[in-house]
Design an enzyme around this catalytic site. Structure first.
Site, PDB file in Angstrom:
ATOM      1  N   LEU A  20       0.805  -1.094   0.014  1.00 42.50           N
ATOM      2  CA  LEU A  20       0.065   0.125  -0.007  1.00 42.50           C
ATOM      3  C   LEU A  20       0.881   1.211   0.051  1.00 42.50           C
ATOM      4  CD1 LEU A  20      -2.724  -1.021   2.636  1.00 42.50           C
ATOM      5  CD2 LEU A  20      -2.902  -1.320  -0.097  1.00 42.50           C
ATOM      6  N   GLU A  21       0.563   2.122  -1.012  1.00 44.75           N
ATOM      7  CA  GLU A  21       1.468   3.451  -1.153  1.00 44.75           C
ATOM      8  C   GLU A  21       0.598   4.577  -0.661  1.00 44.75           C
ATOM      9  OE1 GLU A  21       3.457   3.471  -4.851  1.00 44.75           O
ATOM     10  OE2 GLU A  21       4.342   1.340  -4.505  1.00 44.75           O
TER      11      GLU A  21
END
Length: 566
Positions: A391-392
């Site tokens: 997850l960014e």
């Protein structure tokens, strides 16, 4: 968006990062009885009164707030970084502590016009309230300074609350001095390993920090509402309490909780894996790299991460759909059969959640349950061995920990759990990603940090290193190795070719030299670790497809080297 860069964003802030990270934060000393908060409308209870925001980027909101009834929300747009500032009256030749609570996108806090050295500090995306703190000293003729907050270009809106410029009264009529905060509530054990206990608790209004006590003795101080106490004995029960602090003093201790460490042994989950493993991301889309079936992935790869699961309209939930059309007619039945064949050959195949465009948010108990249930459903449908967290867009350590523990309870001890944070996410154990990794250390397989699309970052020795070098790999890996992760839970993530990332590509030789440096103290650059980590897990690459495009040069060179490590 350029399809070559679908997975990773190139962030053009390395200069700002270097400047911000180069700052040293001075510990807050004992407050003087005459010290006050010189900021006006510090909690934004009166809207934006006393504050000026560039390009009308700021607004006062009633939720979420850190304390009181108001907070600032400022949104960067175009070439505007949403700078909100206030001129604060100060005394000459005086020292002040500047702090603010922030949440959301990248947030910066600073003071200019100090008459000495102007200061600033910052934090990346934060899913929960986090305090920024620094200090400055005014010059001999300084009677006012500009205190500011701002975000970063192209990033999400940030929230700010409870700004404080604490020190001698400058005569400007700031907010009242703080009172001693209340004792924290909601203290709970959020995770355990054989040598650590992770804790979380509720925020306290007016608190600027928290002290953690083990068996009655203070063991650490933190600014957020979670902490991991390390250096504990296996299979041992410990009691913990927390207090809240600010410039006025320390609260009473919280209620006591007991945390019991797990039995000794190799940390982490993952079933049977080689001591040293190579991870490769397999693209479920065609972006110009060689299109592959799972069966085409070379045998050098021990873990194959299928990229990516997609977010659904249900908060926290994900789904997976094979891109049969984009992959030349690759059918679901063929895909499932190939997954089974790889597993029969001793490989692990997992599904990756996130990527550059994967906006999955796990921010409350409901979304945590949705995440665990949906990932487990995808695993059952396609036969995946586990999940990769990539997850960014920020991560909430409290609820992601809940989600992963729930998933582990469903999947059992054979679950493969990997993570692929960006470099900025692993600079400090207080960062959400790092906290999550420590919280789930007992079920975590490996963290393959992305040493690319980064710019310059701090190493564990406090020096700044530029990406694309052996030193960048080893000095940043050292932060994780000395910050609580087991060596077997640390891997080096690099692009397979120059086309696999916007920046940060290094040759397989550099990757191998970094592995040698960390495991054997050979082939190091200017940075040399204080000790060896012979159990280092290995390396990761984006992607098996870009590797194939380059004739599998990366896996042919790095794979045998990883598998031959001590």
């Amino acid at each position: 968006m350029d399809p070559v860069r679908r997975r990773r964003r190139t962030r053009l802030w390395s200069g700002a990062v270097t400047a911000a990270l180069g700052l040293s934060l001075t510990a807050v000393g004992q407050a003087s009885a005459a010290d006050v908060n010189n900021a006006k409308n510090a909690g934004f209870e009166s809207g934006l009164s006393g504050w000026t925001c560039s390009a009308n980027s700021g607004t006062a909101v009633s939720s979420p707030v850190h304390a009181g009834a108001g907070a600032l929300k400022a949104t960067p747009a175009g070439q505007d970084n949403a700078r909100c500032s206030q001129t604060v009256a100060v005394k000459p030749n005086a020292t002040y502590t500047l702090s603010a609570w922030v949440q959301g996108g990248y947030a910066y806090l600073g003071a200019s016009g100090t008459g000495t050295t102007d200061v600033s500090t910052w934090t990346p995306d934060s899913a929960s309230w986090k305090q920024l703190t620094t200090t400055f000293t005014t010059g001999a003729n300084t009677t006012s300074v500009s205190v500011y907050l701002h975000g970063w270009y192209g990033q999400a809106a940030y929230l700010a609350d409870d700004v404080s410029v604490y020190g001698p009264d400058g005569g400007g009529g700031g907010d009242p001095a703080p009172t001693v905060p209340a004792a924290p509530g909601g203290l709970a054990v959020s995770g355990t390993t054989s040598s650590s206990v992770s804790l979380a608790w509720n925020a306290v209004s007016g608190a600027t920090g928290y002290n953690v006590y083990r068996n009655g003795s203070k063991v650490t101080a933190v600014s957020g509402t979670s902490a991991t106490v390390t250096g504990l004995a296996a299979s041992t029960a410990y009691s913990f309490q927390v207090t809240a602090t600010n410039a006025a003093g320390e609260s009473a201790k919280s209620a006591t909780v007991t945390g019991t460490t797990t039995s000794s042994g190799n940390p982490g989950g993952g079933g049977t894996l080689p001591k040293h493993a190579v991870t490769g991301y397999w693209q479920n889309f065609n972006n110009g790299a060689t299109v592959q079936k799972i069966s085409d992935v070379p045998a050098q790869y021990d873990i194959i991460a299928v990229a990516f699961a997609d977010a659904t309209t249900t908060p926290g939930a994900v789904s997976f759909t094979l891109d049969s059309a984009g992959l030349g007619g690759y059918t679901v039945d063929q895909f499932k059969a190939d997954v089974k064949a790889k597993q029969a050959a001793g490989k692990k195949v997992i599904v990756s959640v996130g990527g550059q465009n994967g906006t999955v948010s796990v921010s409350d108990p409901t979304s945590a349950a949705n995440f665990a249930n949906s990932v487990y459903s995808v695993m059952q449908t396609y036969g995946f061995d586990g999940v990769d967290i990539d997850l960014e867009n920020g991560i909430n350590p409290t609820y992601m920990t809940q989600a992963l523990r729930s998933l582990a309870a469903k999947a059992g001890p054979s679950l493969i759990l990997t993570m692929a944070p960006q470099t900025i996410d692993m600079q400090s154990t207080s960062a959400g990603y790092f906290q999550t990794a420590l919280n789930v250390k007992d079920i975590l397989t490996v963290v393959n940090m992305q040493y690319y699309n980064s710019g310059s970052m701090l190493g564990c020795d406090g020096k700044v290193y530029s990406q694309g070098t052996v030193d960048f790999l080893t000095a940043l890996a050292c932060i994780q190795l000395e910050g609580g992760l087991a060596p077997s839970q640390v891997g080096l993530g690099l692009p397979a070719s120059t086309r696999g990332a916007g920046s940060g590509y290094v040759s397989p030789t550099v990757v191998n030299n970094a592995l040698d440096c960390l495991t054997k103290l050979t082939n190091c650059g200017s940075f040399k670790p204080s000790r060896t980590y012979p159990d280092l897990r290995g390396a990761m690459t984006w992607s098996t497809n870009w590797d194939a495009t380059a004739g599998n040069a990366w896996s042919n060179a790095v794979g045998p080297h990883v598998h031959a490590l001590p």
